[in-house]
Every structure is written in structure tokens, then in C-alpha cells.
Scaffold this active site. Sequence first.
Site, mmCIF file in Angstrom:
data_model
loop_
_atom_site.group_PDB
_atom_site.id
_atom_site.type_symbol
_atom_site.label_atom_id
_atom_site.label_comp_id
_atom_site.label_asym_id
_atom_site.label_seq_id
_atom_site.Cartn_x
_atom_site.Cartn_y
_atom_site.Cartn_z
ATOM 1 N N ASP A 27 -1.241 6.854 7.138
ATOM 2 C CA ASP A 27 -2.375 6.287 5.891
ATOM 3 C C ASP A 27 -2.134 4.715 7.234
ATOM 4 O O ASP A 27 -1.907 4.101 7.560
ATOM 5 C CB ASP A 27 -1.892 4.963 5.397
ATOM 6 C CG ASP A 27 -2.955 4.323 4.796
ATOM 7 O OD1 ASP A 27 -3.906 4.253 5.219
ATOM 8 O OD2 ASP A 27 -2.534 3.635 3.525
ATOM 9 N N LYS A 51 -12.179 -1.501 6.276
ATOM 10 C CA LYS A 51 -10.769 -2.527 7.461
ATOM 11 C C LYS A 51 -11.574 -2.929 8.359
ATOM 12 O O LYS A 51 -12.002 -3.808 9.284
ATOM 13 C CB LYS A 51 -9.946 -2.430 6.849
ATOM 14 C CG LYS A 51 -9.105 -2.589 5.676
ATOM 15 C CD LYS A 51 -8.912 -3.365 4.881
ATOM 16 C CE LYS A 51 -8.275 -3.002 3.107
ATOM 17 N NZ LYS A 51 -7.215 -2.025 3.424
ATOM 18 N N TRP A 99 1.074 -1.185 -0.174
ATOM 19 C CA TRP A 99 -0.026 0.411 -0.186
ATOM 20 C C TRP A 99 0.368 1.093 -0.164
ATOM 21 O O TRP A 99 0.785 2.066 -0.773
ATOM 22 C CB TRP A 99 -0.920 -0.235 0.729
ATOM 23 C CG TRP A 99 -1.968 -1.116 0.693
ATOM 24 C CD1 TRP A 99 -2.650 -2.658 1.114
ATOM 25 C CD2 TRP A 99 -2.652 -0.708 -0.436
ATOM 26 N NE1 TRP A 99 -4.075 -2.676 0.856
ATOM 27 C CE2 TRP A 99 -3.759 -2.202 -0.287
ATOM 28 C CE3 TRP A 99 -2.910 0.593 -1.125
ATOM 29 C CZ2 TRP A 99 -4.779 -2.075 -0.788
ATOM 30 C CZ3 TRP A 99 -4.460 0.099 -2.577
ATOM 31 C CH2 TRP A 99 -5.575 -1.418 -2.397
HETATM 32 C C1 LIG Z 1 -6.907 -2.060 0.859
HETATM 33 C C2 LIG Z 1 -5.827 0.084 1.679
HETATM 34 C C3 LIG Z 1 -5.870 0.321 1.047
HETATM 35 C C4 LIG Z 1 -6.867 1.160 -0.362
HETATM 36 O O1 LIG Z 1 -7.867 1.534 -0.304
HETATM 37 P P1 LIG Z 1 -9.415 1.964 -1.443
HETATM 38 O O2 LIG Z 1 -9.863 2.350 -0.278
HETATM 39 O O3 LIG Z 1 -8.897 0.844 -1.828
HETATM 40 O O4 LIG Z 1 -8.518 3.172 -2.104
HETATM 41 C C5 LIG Z 1 -4.818 1.337 1.128
HETATM 42 N N1 LIG Z 1 -3.863 1.686 1.966
HETATM 43 C C6 LIG Z 1 -3.938 0.389 3.685
HETATM 44 C C7 LIG Z 1 -3.186 0.732 4.502
HETATM 45 C C8 LIG Z 1 -4.878 -0.458 2.968
HETATM 46 O O5 LIG Z 1 -5.152 -1.190 3.902
#
Ligand SMILES: *Cc1c(COP(=O)(O)O)cnc(C)c1O
Length: 367
Positions: free
Chosen positions: A175, A199, A105
Site C-alpha cells: 500500500d 494524498k 493503516w
Molecule cells: C489514507 C490511507 C488509506 C485509506 O484510504 P481510503 O482511500 O480512504 O480508503 C489507506 N492506506 C494508507 C497508507 C493511507 O494513507
Amino acid sequence: MNKLNRLNFSGGPGALPESVLQQAQEAIIEVPGMGLSVLGISHRSDWFAAVISELEANIRTLLGLPNDYHVLLLQGGATQQFSMLPMTLLRGKAHPADYLHTGYWSGKSLPEARREGPVHLAWSGEAGGFRRLPSDDELSFSAQAPYLHYVSNETVEGLQFHRVLGRDDVPRICDMSSDFLSRPCAAERFSFIYAHAQKNIGPAGVTVILIRDELLKEAPTDLPGFLDYRMQIEAHSNYNTPPVFAIYVVLLVTRWLLNEIGGVVQMGAINRSKAELLYHLLDDSDGFYRGRAEAQDRSLMNVAFNLDSPERESQFLAEAQAAGFSGLAGHRAIGGLRASIYNALTLSAVEELAGFMDDFRRRQAAC
Ligand SMILES: *Cc1c(COP(=O)(O)O)cnc(C)c1O
């Protein structure tokens, strides 16, 4: 709760607490006291304004967030933040932003940032196959960087930082999509935190963003309105039609965290016991189960592991599925196996998985 939901170890969208699913089901027919379906309530109603303000207050309470932070609810997922952030903070800058490449990611965030301005790769785990995270003495961050960006929990590889990185005089941006509200996160040490809901805290469709007011003082004024944090803040996350249902479910999850779990400290303790149970099982399996990440950087949310061959992994998945477990296949980018044990996965569900894994190993040893 039905067994499949209770034993859903998917990497994302993740499982949600049973009480939340029940309230969401009820709200689809009629929001208590409103007489209307949550799918048909106006986003300009007083009811929705109250949803936004309670959700914001709950997040502030859960994280002890100082008053100089804005709480935003945006669409576009975490991926939109990969671009929106550098559009706002990196365009036209002479000094590069510091980025860490610690897995799948964070790797996705890099090309988006490079499109907008200069990027300095402060560390990359690519050559080592993303099996560990950097130690402090491998890292040196620039005092001139407009910001530092990293991912707290690499969902695919199962790597998680167990400390805050960076310098206090450079804005930290993180993030936290796959570990937000799973443990205390020292939010006040970050200038910007983003986490999509799907998540750990709700369904897909909404991304929670915490921004320190000061971060936006030099932001450009010529961005499209939708992509301008200041306009979104001014509109109280209601700039255009927001995903009312997804936001309502995130509210229900924050109520569950506050009232049923007791907060993020308690959530963190539960999540730690769940992860320890599985990592002990891997470590005590005489090499039958091979953990992907080095021990000090293991994720409390995503337990990624392998067996000695892809064939045995397929057999594991087939038997797990027959026994009622779902979502245990590793991410399509790296394969293998992964048990994602987000907030809603109970300790007893994880114990059941551990029981199955123990049994599978014994049966394989016998034949
Ligand atoms: C799943 C994930 C993403 C992607 O997110 P989207 O909402 O599908 O754009 C980005 N960063 C992390 C850490 C993730 O686990």
C-alpha cells in the site's frame, strides 16, 4: 495561487500543484479542444480512452514499469483493496499471508484479510506505540506465504520504509497510498502496488493499481465482476462509469511530474530537502518540538511531532491557522501535530512553515 492552498499541510486529501488546479478549473468549463465540460464527457468517448492510455503510459514512464504489469484505475479507495486483495489471493489458502502491523493503516488491512483467510503477523509495532519500523533481523518471512503485505508509508504516525522488504520468491504487495510517485519505488520488485490518489497524486475517487500479470493466474473466477481484477483489466479500467474527473486530474499530475518536475528521481530529491529542513528544525529545538518517529524510520511525507502539552499544541494550531497554515493537526487517532509535505508542497512553503515554527518556539521561550 492563494496562500491557503499553497500552505495546506493536510494529511489527506492533500494539496495539488497550482498549475494542475488551474487546468482542472478550466476543464470544468471546457476541456481544451473538446468544447465540453470534463464533468459531462462520456466515459466511452475517444477522448477518455486517450486519457486512460496517456495516464497509463505516464505511470509506466515515471516508474520504468516492465511490460508484464497492468495499470488499473479503480474506485473504492485503498480500503477496498484491503478486502479485494485477500478475496483474490487468500481465500481457501492453507498457508497464511505475511502481514506487517506498523501503524494505523496497516492495522486497518488486517481484519479485512483475516475475514478471507489465514494471516501471519510477521511483526507488530503496537506495543511500542508505532514509533519505529522493524529492522531486517527482526523479520523472517515464510517461503510458503501466498504474499507479503505492508504499507510503505504510515501516514498517521509518520513512519516510512526506506528499503524494500521481503523475499524475492514470495509476491510483495504494498500500500503506497501516501508516498506513490514521491520517489523511485523499485516497482519491478513488487507484484502488486496500490495507491489511492488523494494524498499525493490527485483528488479522492480513484486508486492506481499496478499488478504483475502472473499474480492473477490462480485467481478465483467466481468473484463479483466489479471486484475481479481480470474483468477490470479486460475493460481497461472502464468496467462501469469511472470517476472521469478524478482520473483526468491524476493525468494532469503525472504530466506535471514528467514535464515540470522532471520525474520521480527529481521529485524524491525535492521531497528529501523539504523533510530534512523540518527534521533538522525538530532536532535543533532543544526538545521543544518532539519528533514522533525514530530518526531512521522518519517519513519524508508526514512529519509527525508533539509539544510538551496538549494546551501548547492547541495554541500552536491556532497561531498557525491565523498565520495562514492549514492541516497541521495530527490524525484524530493519535492527536499531536503533523505536517504533511506531499509532492505539491513547495520547498518555499516548507521554509515558511519552518520560519513560523522557529518563531513560535522563540516566542514561547520568552514568556
Ligand atoms: C489514507 C490511507 C488509506 C485509506 O484510504 P481510503 O482511500 O480512504 O480508503 C489507506 N492506506 C494508507 C497508507 C493511507 O494513507
